[in-house]
Write a protein that holds these residues in place. Structure first.
Motif, mmCIF file in Angstrom:
data_model
loop_
_atom_site.group_PDB
_atom_site.id
_atom_site.type_symbol
_atom_site.label_atom_id
_atom_site.label_comp_id
_atom_site.label_asym_id
_atom_site.label_seq_id
_atom_site.Cartn_x
_atom_site.Cartn_y
_atom_site.Cartn_z
ATOM 1 N N ASN A 117 -83.350 7.871 -24.092
ATOM 2 C CA ASN A 117 -84.702 8.595 -23.705
ATOM 3 C C ASN A 117 -84.400 10.059 -24.055
ATOM 4 O OD1 ASN A 117 -85.496 6.609 -21.745
ATOM 5 N ND2 ASN A 117 -83.505 6.957 -20.865
ATOM 6 N N ILE A 118 -85.683 10.597 -24.157
ATOM 7 C CA ILE A 118 -86.025 12.117 -24.329
ATOM 8 C C ILE A 118 -86.122 12.654 -22.915
ATOM 9 C CG2 ILE A 118 -87.250 13.827 -25.308
ATOM 10 C CD1 ILE A 118 -87.686 12.166 -27.737
ATOM 11 N N ASN A 119 -85.526 13.375 -22.504
ATOM 12 C CA ASN A 119 -85.482 13.959 -20.998
ATOM 13 C C ASN A 119 -86.095 15.104 -21.176
ATOM 14 O OD1 ASN A 119 -84.519 11.376 -19.813
ATOM 15 N ND2 ASN A 119 -82.725 11.919 -20.852
ATOM 16 N N GLY A 120 -86.904 15.653 -20.132
ATOM 17 C CA GLY A 120 -87.192 17.253 -20.091
ATOM 18 C C GLY A 120 -87.830 17.547 -18.763
ATOM 19 N N ARG A 121 -88.274 18.822 -18.638
ATOM 20 C CA ARG A 121 -88.809 19.388 -17.399
ATOM 21 C C ARG A 121 -89.901 20.312 -18.126
ATOM 22 N NH1 ARG A 121 -88.021 23.804 -13.483
ATOM 23 N NH2 ARG A 121 -88.716 22.948 -11.221
ATOM 24 N N ILE A 122 -90.843 20.316 -17.519
ATOM 25 C CA ILE A 122 -92.236 21.095 -17.999
ATOM 26 C C ILE A 122 -92.517 22.198 -16.730
ATOM 27 C CG2 ILE A 122 -94.563 21.338 -19.038
ATOM 28 C CD1 ILE A 122 -92.666 19.614 -20.507
ATOM 29 N N THR A 123 -92.537 23.366 -17.224
ATOM 30 C CA THR A 123 -92.873 24.484 -16.287
ATOM 31 C C THR A 123 -93.808 25.614 -16.950
ATOM 32 O OG1 THR A 123 -90.883 25.886 -17.191
ATOM 33 C CG2 THR A 123 -90.426 24.438 -15.561
ATOM 34 N N ASN A 148 -93.719 15.372 -9.868
ATOM 35 C CA ASN A 148 -93.988 16.449 -9.161
ATOM 36 C C ASN A 148 -93.342 17.540 -9.287
ATOM 37 O OD1 ASN A 148 -96.125 15.221 -7.967
ATOM 38 N ND2 ASN A 148 -94.996 14.274 -6.088
ATOM 39 N N ASN A 149 -92.107 17.436 -9.916
ATOM 40 C CA ASN A 149 -91.083 18.371 -10.358
ATOM 41 C C ASN A 149 -91.295 19.021 -11.722
ATOM 42 O OD1 ASN A 149 -89.840 18.594 -7.346
ATOM 43 N ND2 ASN A 149 -88.853 16.609 -7.973
ATOM 44 N N GLY A 150 -92.135 18.173 -12.248
ATOM 45 C CA GLY A 150 -92.351 18.631 -13.920
ATOM 46 C C GLY A 150 -91.288 17.790 -14.733
ATOM 47 N N VAL A 151 -90.630 16.797 -14.235
ATOM 48 C CA VAL A 151 -89.661 16.093 -14.937
ATOM 49 C C VAL A 151 -90.201 14.889 -15.616
ATOM 50 C CG1 VAL A 151 -87.518 14.932 -14.752
ATOM 51 C CG2 VAL A 151 -87.924 17.004 -13.343
ATOM 52 N N PHE A 152 -89.808 14.530 -16.933
ATOM 53 C CA PHE A 152 -90.134 13.400 -17.607
ATOM 54 C C PHE A 152 -88.963 12.864 -18.401
ATOM 55 C CE2 PHE A 152 -90.187 16.604 -20.835
ATOM 56 C CZ PHE A 152 -89.889 16.080 -22.085
#
Length: 227
Positions: A117-123, A148-152
């Motif tokens: 997986n490509i994992n990340g967080r958008i802020t 809801n935490n910006g995580v994907f």
């Protein structure tokens, strides 16, 4: 203040829908271009096509690095014809996505075995999560949304991928050269100031200035933001 924010949000959505409609209308009449490319590498050829067509060309540097000595002449030919001739003897293909030309491997059609997986967080620029941001894998033409935490997290096969991240009223961002990893990438978006510049607050309310909004997008390399 809450009422003002609601009005701004409504105007932002309306203007983005208007821009989207204009883009769709423009794509129905495919541009015809004329080019004369002699003994150039593929990167240069794509740059010329981008300039002549007015469309953004997106590709992975590793995919096109080995294609050199390209010759291609076109006189007022359709963009599709030019691209098909350009990529005919390569292991690459293209597809059109809005005002973008995306170059991918022909093998991407086959169901490549998922390796991770490509994992990340958008802020946002202050580090606050952006729930519901759209994360699109251009090579796979698929997308997910941040929680809801910006995580994907999105499953991918072997190789490197390009993500396009978008969120209402924020500048879109393209991140290149990402691959499956246990490490998460931190991706921050900044507000699209062009939207705010085109809204004027007066004593009588809010109105839109008479000037175009444009399209805001930035590009970064995945290796620069990986953590």
């Amino acid at each position: 203040m809450k009422s003002l924010y609601s009005i701004l949000l409504f105007l932002s959505i309306s203007m983005q829908l208007l821009l989207s409609g204009n883009t769709s209308a423009q794509n129905t009449s495919e541009p015809k271009i004329s080019i004369n490319i002699k003994n150039q590498n593929l990167k240069t050829a794509l740059s010329i096509i981008q300039k002549e067509s007015g469309m953004q060309v997106i590709y992975n540097e590793n995919l096109i690095a080995n294609y050199r000595s390209i010759d291609l002449v076109a006189n007022k030919q359709s963009l599709a014809t030019v691209l098909e001739n350009l990529l005919r003897n390569t292991a690459l293909k293209y597809y059109l996505q809005g005002n973008k030309i995306v170059i991918v491997s022909r093998q991407s059609d086959s169901a490549a075995k998922q390796v991770g997986n490509i994992n990340g967080r958008i802020t946002d620029e202050l580090g606050e999560p952006l729930p519901g941001a759209t994360i699109k894998v251009l090579e796979m033409n698929s997308s997910v949304s941040s929680d809801n935490n910006g995580v994907f997290s999105i499953g991918v096969g072997a190789g490197t991928y390009t993500l396009e991240i978008s969120y209402l009223s924020y500048r879109s961002k393209i991140v290149n050269n990402l691959k499956a990893s246990n490490k998460a990438v931190a991706i921050s978006l900044v507000p699209n100031s062009q939207l705010l510049e085109n809204v004027v607050v007066t004593a009588l309310g809010i109105k839109r200035e008479e000037k175009s909004l444009g399209y805001a997008i930035s590009t970064v390399d995945g290796e620069e933001i990986a953590k």
